[in-house]
Design an enzyme around this catalytic site. Structure first.
Site, PDB file in Angstrom:
ATOM      1  N   GLY A 103       0.833  -1.202   0.000  1.00  0.00           N
ATOM      2  CA  GLY A 103       0.000   0.000   0.000  1.00  0.00           C
ATOM      3  C   GLY A 103       0.863   1.246   0.000  1.00  0.00           C
ATOM      4  O   GLY A 103       2.077   1.196  -0.237  1.00  0.00           O
ATOM      5  N   CYS A 104       0.258   2.370   0.295  1.00  0.00           N
ATOM      6  CA  CYS A 104       0.972   3.650   0.298  1.00  0.00           C
ATOM      7  C   CYS A 104       2.109   3.631   1.315  1.00  0.00           C
ATOM      8  O   CYS A 104       1.909   3.259   2.469  1.00  0.00           O
ATOM      9  CB  CYS A 104      -0.006   4.778   0.620  1.00  0.00           C
ATOM     10  SG  CYS A 104       0.752   6.406   0.692  1.00  0.00           S
ATOM     11  N   PHE A 105       3.295   4.042   0.898  1.00  0.00           N
ATOM     12  CA  PHE A 105       4.438   4.001   1.821  1.00  0.00           C
ATOM     13  C   PHE A 105       4.292   4.971   2.980  1.00  0.00           C
ATOM     14  O   PHE A 105       4.971   4.833   4.005  1.00  0.00           O
ATOM     15  CB  PHE A 105       5.776   4.189   1.111  1.00  0.00           C
ATOM     16  CG  PHE A 105       5.880   5.320   0.113  1.00  0.00           C
ATOM     17  CD1 PHE A 105       5.109   6.466   0.175  1.00  0.00           C
ATOM     18  CD2 PHE A 105       6.797   5.229  -0.931  1.00  0.00           C
ATOM     19  CE1 PHE A 105       5.247   7.495  -0.745  1.00  0.00           C
ATOM     20  CE2 PHE A 105       6.951   6.252  -1.865  1.00  0.00           C
ATOM     21  CZ  PHE A 105       6.172   7.385  -1.763  1.00  0.00           C
ATOM     22  N   TRP A 106       3.408   5.959   2.872  1.00  0.00           N
ATOM     23  CA  TRP A 106       3.201   6.878   3.988  1.00  0.00           C
ATOM     24  C   TRP A 106       2.825   6.143   5.268  1.00  0.00           C
ATOM     25  O   TRP A 106       3.239   6.517   6.354  1.00  0.00           O
ATOM     26  CB  TRP A 106       2.093   7.867   3.662  1.00  0.00           C
ATOM     27  CG  TRP A 106       2.389   8.822   2.558  1.00  0.00           C
ATOM     28  CD1 TRP A 106       3.611   9.142   2.029  1.00  0.00           C
ATOM     29  CD2 TRP A 106       1.435   9.598   1.838  1.00  0.00           C
ATOM     30  NE1 TRP A 106       3.462  10.066   1.021  1.00  0.00           N
ATOM     31  CE2 TRP A 106       2.147  10.378   0.880  1.00  0.00           C
ATOM     32  CE3 TRP A 106       0.046   9.735   1.909  1.00  0.00           C
ATOM     33  CZ2 TRP A 106       1.508  11.254   0.020  1.00  0.00           C
ATOM     34  CZ3 TRP A 106      -0.590  10.606   1.047  1.00  0.00           C
ATOM     35  CH2 TRP A 106       0.125  11.360   0.108  1.00  0.00           C
ATOM     36  N   ASP A 182      -5.862   1.931  -1.221  1.00  0.00           N
ATOM     37  CA  ASP A 182      -4.817   2.123  -2.224  1.00  0.00           C
ATOM     38  C   ASP A 182      -4.929   1.023  -3.275  1.00  0.00           C
ATOM     39  O   ASP A 182      -4.617  -0.130  -3.006  1.00  0.00           O
ATOM     40  CB  ASP A 182      -3.434   2.072  -1.573  1.00  0.00           C
ATOM     41  CG  ASP A 182      -3.289   3.066  -0.436  1.00  0.00           C
ATOM     42  OD1 ASP A 182      -3.806   4.182  -0.580  1.00  0.00           O
ATOM     43  OD2 ASP A 182      -2.663   2.727   0.585  1.00  0.00           O
TER      44      ASP A 182
END
Length: 276
Positions: A103-106, A182
């Site tokens: 998913g989003c690396f954030w 995501d």
């Protein structure tokens, strides 16, 4: 506070940046010309901020432009410069690296960053072949890259098995098309191993997950050899520290889904038991 002397070098760099879009460069070039013609810098920068604001409010600025906009508006996040040195330096004894996507690396940085023994967590891209990928290129889903995190840790203080355990708790291992909100191939979950020891541990963990009866659907997390890891732009580093409110909203959604999934998994395992 930006002045003519401090902003002109920044504009020059951004105008040479291949990741900055044409319409962003058009606004920058207008501002640069006005400043060189000695137009009042306060007026020029206010006009530039107004022109960029609609894109910024929709989070549609390219990464390096978004960083510049934060500086332009006096946002403290614009002063947070990530130190990439540890990524490029040779690992000393007892320093190792683990790389995961999901998913989003954030949302993957904070849980690892807070573990004792972890020295750095870097957001970036891995899995593709084109050099120097940008966030915009990767997000278009045609590069082969995924958003990932590189975790640099002291193996005397934390083991790869412990880091793997954290990773499994952060993802839906049954979703190969993305993670949670995501969607897309660049969000697929993958364990990228850096040596045979990591490969063996990852395969054993995946097999254990498959045998646990915790999930109804198959475990689809990929296990692939790590290729070159490209650190992401400064804007994306330590997102959870820079944009706390926005990050907490994203984190809340992920945690809610995972809480329900883990509860359902425990009930499945309780009533059906592990595979024989």
């Amino acid at each position: 506070m930006l002045t003519t002397q401090t902003v002109l070098p920044k504009l020059a760099v951004l105008l040479q940046d291949p990741t900055v879009h044409y319409w962003e460069k058009k606004a920058l070039l207008t501002a640069q010309t006005s400043l060189k013609n000695q137009v009042n810098s306060k007026i020029v920068l206010e006009r530039l901020e107004v022109e960029l604001r609609p894109l910024a409010l929709r989070n549609n600025l390219t990464a390096n432009m978004a960083d510049f906009y934060l500086q332009l508006t006096g946002n403290p996040a614009g002063q947070m410069e990530f130190n990439y040195d540890i990524h490029y330096q040779k690992d000393p004894p007892f320093q190792e690296r683990a790389i995961f996507s999901g998913g989003c690396f954030w949302c993957l940085v904070e849980p690892f960053d807070r573990r004792t023994g972890v020295k750095a967590v870097i957001s970036g891209y891995i899995g593709g072949t084109a050099p120097h990928p940008s966030y915009e290129q990767v997000s278009h889903d045609h590069t082969g890259y995924v958003e990932a995190v590189e975790i640099i840790y002291d193996s005397r203080l934390i083991k790869y098995q412990d880091i793997l355990q954290t990773y499994w708790q952060l993802i839906d291992p049954t979703d190969a098309s993305g993670q949670f909100d995501d969607r897309g191939d660049h969000y697929r979950p993958v364990i990228f191993y850096t040596d045979q020891h990591q490969l063996q541990l990852a395969e054993a963990d995946k097999h254990r997950m498959e045998q646990s009866n915790h999930y109804k659907a198959p475990i689809v997390v990929g296990i692939e050899a790590a290729t070159k890891f490209w650190p992401a732009e400064n804007y994306h580093q330590n997102f959870y520290q820079k944009f706390k409110a926005r990050y907490r909203r994203l984190e809340r959604t992920r945690k809610q889904v995972l809480l329900f999934q883990h509860l359902r998994g425990r009930l499945r395992a309780l009533f059906k038991g592990p595979h024989k």
